[in-house]
Design a protein around this motif. Structure first.
Motif, PDB file in Angstrom:
ATOM      1  N   ILE A  20      68.060  79.189  39.638  1.00 29.88           N
ATOM      2  CA  ILE A  20      68.604  77.947  40.197  1.00 29.88           C
ATOM      3  C   ILE A  20      68.130  76.779  39.344  1.00 29.88           C
ATOM      4  O   ILE A  20      66.948  76.681  39.010  1.00 29.88           O
ATOM      5  CB  ILE A  20      68.156  77.744  41.662  1.00 29.88           C
ATOM      6  CG1 ILE A  20      68.777  78.833  42.554  1.00 29.88           C
ATOM      7  CG2 ILE A  20      68.525  76.347  42.165  1.00 29.88           C
ATOM      8  CD1 ILE A  20      68.308  78.787  43.993  1.00 29.88           C
ATOM      9  N   ALA A  31      68.115  72.779  39.734  1.00 26.66           N
ATOM     10  CA  ALA A  31      68.341  71.739  40.737  1.00 26.66           C
ATOM     11  C   ALA A  31      68.065  70.358  40.169  1.00 26.66           C
ATOM     12  O   ALA A  31      67.106  70.166  39.431  1.00 26.66           O
ATOM     13  CB  ALA A  31      67.457  71.988  41.955  1.00 26.66           C
ATOM     14  N   VAL A  68      68.970  72.110  48.512  1.00 32.76           N
ATOM     15  CA  VAL A  68      67.787  72.947  48.740  1.00 32.76           C
ATOM     16  C   VAL A  68      66.761  72.105  49.478  1.00 32.76           C
ATOM     17  O   VAL A  68      66.569  70.932  49.164  1.00 32.76           O
ATOM     18  CB  VAL A  68      67.194  73.437  47.393  1.00 32.76           C
ATOM     19  CG1 VAL A  68      65.841  74.102  47.599  1.00 32.76           C
ATOM     20  CG2 VAL A  68      68.149  74.381  46.703  1.00 32.76           C
ATOM     21  N   PRO A  76      64.306  82.158  44.300  1.00 35.70           N
ATOM     22  CA  PRO A  76      64.804  82.759  43.060  1.00 35.70           C
ATOM     23  C   PRO A  76      63.661  83.195  42.139  1.00 35.70           C
ATOM     24  O   PRO A  76      62.503  82.828  42.352  1.00 35.70           O
ATOM     25  CB  PRO A  76      65.597  81.616  42.431  1.00 35.70           C
ATOM     26  CG  PRO A  76      64.857  80.396  42.863  1.00 35.70           C
ATOM     27  CD  PRO A  76      64.416  80.705  44.286  1.00 35.70           C
ATOM     28  N   TYR A  85      63.229  78.736  39.161  1.00 41.92           N
ATOM     29  CA  TYR A  85      63.719  77.490  39.757  1.00 41.92           C
ATOM     30  C   TYR A  85      63.385  76.369  38.793  1.00 41.92           C
ATOM     31  O   TYR A  85      62.214  76.131  38.489  1.00 41.92           O
ATOM     32  CB  TYR A  85      63.048  77.241  41.117  1.00 41.92           C
ATOM     33  CG  TYR A  85      63.644  76.089  41.887  1.00 41.92           C
ATOM     34  CD1 TYR A  85      64.717  76.288  42.751  1.00 41.92           C
ATOM     35  CD2 TYR A  85      63.141  74.797  41.759  1.00 41.92           C
ATOM     36  CE1 TYR A  85      65.265  75.235  43.462  1.00 41.92           C
ATOM     37  CE2 TYR A  85      63.685  73.742  42.464  1.00 41.92           C
ATOM     38  CZ  TYR A  85      64.750  73.968  43.315  1.00 41.92           C
ATOM     39  OH  TYR A  85      65.299  72.913  44.018  1.00 41.92           O
ATOM     40  N   ALA A 105      63.537  72.438  38.314  1.00 44.00           N
ATOM     41  CA  ALA A 105      63.695  71.174  39.042  1.00 44.00           C
ATOM     42  C   ALA A 105      63.783  70.040  38.031  1.00 44.00           C
ATOM     43  O   ALA A 105      62.827  69.787  37.304  1.00 44.00           O
ATOM     44  CB  ALA A 105      62.513  70.960  39.978  1.00 44.00           C
ATOM     45  N   MET A 110      61.824  75.456  48.325  1.00 37.84           N
ATOM     46  CA  MET A 110      61.824  76.136  47.028  1.00 37.84           C
ATOM     47  C   MET A 110      60.450  76.643  46.593  1.00 37.84           C
ATOM     48  O   MET A 110      60.328  77.294  45.559  1.00 37.84           O
ATOM     49  CB  MET A 110      62.403  75.229  45.933  1.00 37.84           C
ATOM     50  CG  MET A 110      61.845  73.814  45.850  1.00 37.84           C
ATOM     51  SD  MET A 110      60.148  73.568  45.320  1.00 37.84           S
ATOM     52  CE  MET A 110      60.214  73.876  43.605  1.00 37.84           C
ATOM     53  N   SER A 170      59.616  80.250  45.129  1.00 41.43           N
ATOM     54  CA  SER A 170      60.235  80.702  43.876  1.00 41.43           C
ATOM     55  C   SER A 170      59.183  81.383  43.018  1.00 41.43           C
ATOM     56  O   SER A 170      58.020  80.964  42.991  1.00 41.43           O
ATOM     57  CB  SER A 170      60.833  79.517  43.122  1.00 41.43           C
ATOM     58  OG  SER A 170      61.791  78.855  43.922  1.00 41.43           O
ATOM     59  N   ILE A 174      58.463  78.271  38.661  1.00 45.49           N
ATOM     60  CA  ILE A 174      59.028  76.934  38.829  1.00 45.49           C
ATOM     61  C   ILE A 174      58.758  76.118  37.575  1.00 45.49           C
ATOM     62  O   ILE A 174      57.613  76.008  37.134  1.00 45.49           O
ATOM     63  CB  ILE A 174      58.424  76.218  40.058  1.00 45.49           C
ATOM     64  CG1 ILE A 174      58.697  77.032  41.328  1.00 45.49           C
ATOM     65  CG2 ILE A 174      58.979  74.799  40.185  1.00 45.49           C
ATOM     66  CD1 ILE A 174      57.913  76.572  42.542  1.00 45.49           C
TER      67      ILE A 174
END
Length: 173
Positions: free
Chosen positions: A48, A50, A93, A102, A105, A107, A120, A123, A126
């Protein structure tokens, strides 16, 4: 929230209750139901990317879509980005959106409000990209990139596309 281990020693009991309500006792009536199918299944996404309010505009949010595409992932957003109209609510999210877990992730431009982190934090890995070195999202991130997303993300996309071309051309040989 982490899923607790099931306790098979606990037993439930079904209690049948008979109720009789008249139409007059019900305060409303459903005349029609309309459900719009979701555009994305964030719970099933392994990767993901985001974006948050820090992305700055709907046009800049194209970088989030492009990076997600390069990684084979799904685009997502914080509530702030959704509220600003950068992307649809299906992609949200967080506590008031979808909780995700996931493998990766990313961000981008997300400050890291506790409501977003609640959605999140589980995850596996990250990566956070933010121009503010004190952004709360860095507390949850495994990898931290302090920089302008308009400089960092295009370099990432270019690198991923070049690797894809090299891998693709090697496979044809």
């Amino acid at each position: 929230m982490p899923m607790p281990e099931p306790d098979t020693s606990r037993k439930g009991r079904i209690v049948a209750e008979k109720t009789e309500l008249t139409e007059r006792q019900l305060p409303l009536e459903i005349l029609e139901e309309y459900r719009q199918p979701k555009k994305v299944n964030l719970k099933a996404a392994r990767i993901i990317v985001a974006g948050g309010a820090g992305v700055g505009s709907k046009e800049n949010f194209r970088l989030i879509w492009d990076l997600a595409n390069c990684l084979g992932g799904a685009p997502a957003a914080s509530r702030a980005a959704v509220d600003l109209g950068f992307i649809d609510r299906d992609h949200q999210v967080g506590q008031t959106g979808t909780t995700v877990r996931p493998s990766l992730y990313v961000a981008v431009g997300i400050s890291g409000a506790i409501q977003h982190q609640a959605g999140m934090a589980q995850s596996l890995k990250i990566v956070a990209i933010n121009s503010d070195p004190e952004a709360p999202i860095f507390g949850a991130a495994h990898y931290k990139i302090v920089g302008n997303l308009n400089e960092v993300v295009p370099v990432m996309i270019k690198s991923l596309r070049e690797k894809s071309i090299k891998v693709g051309s090697a496979a044809k040989s």
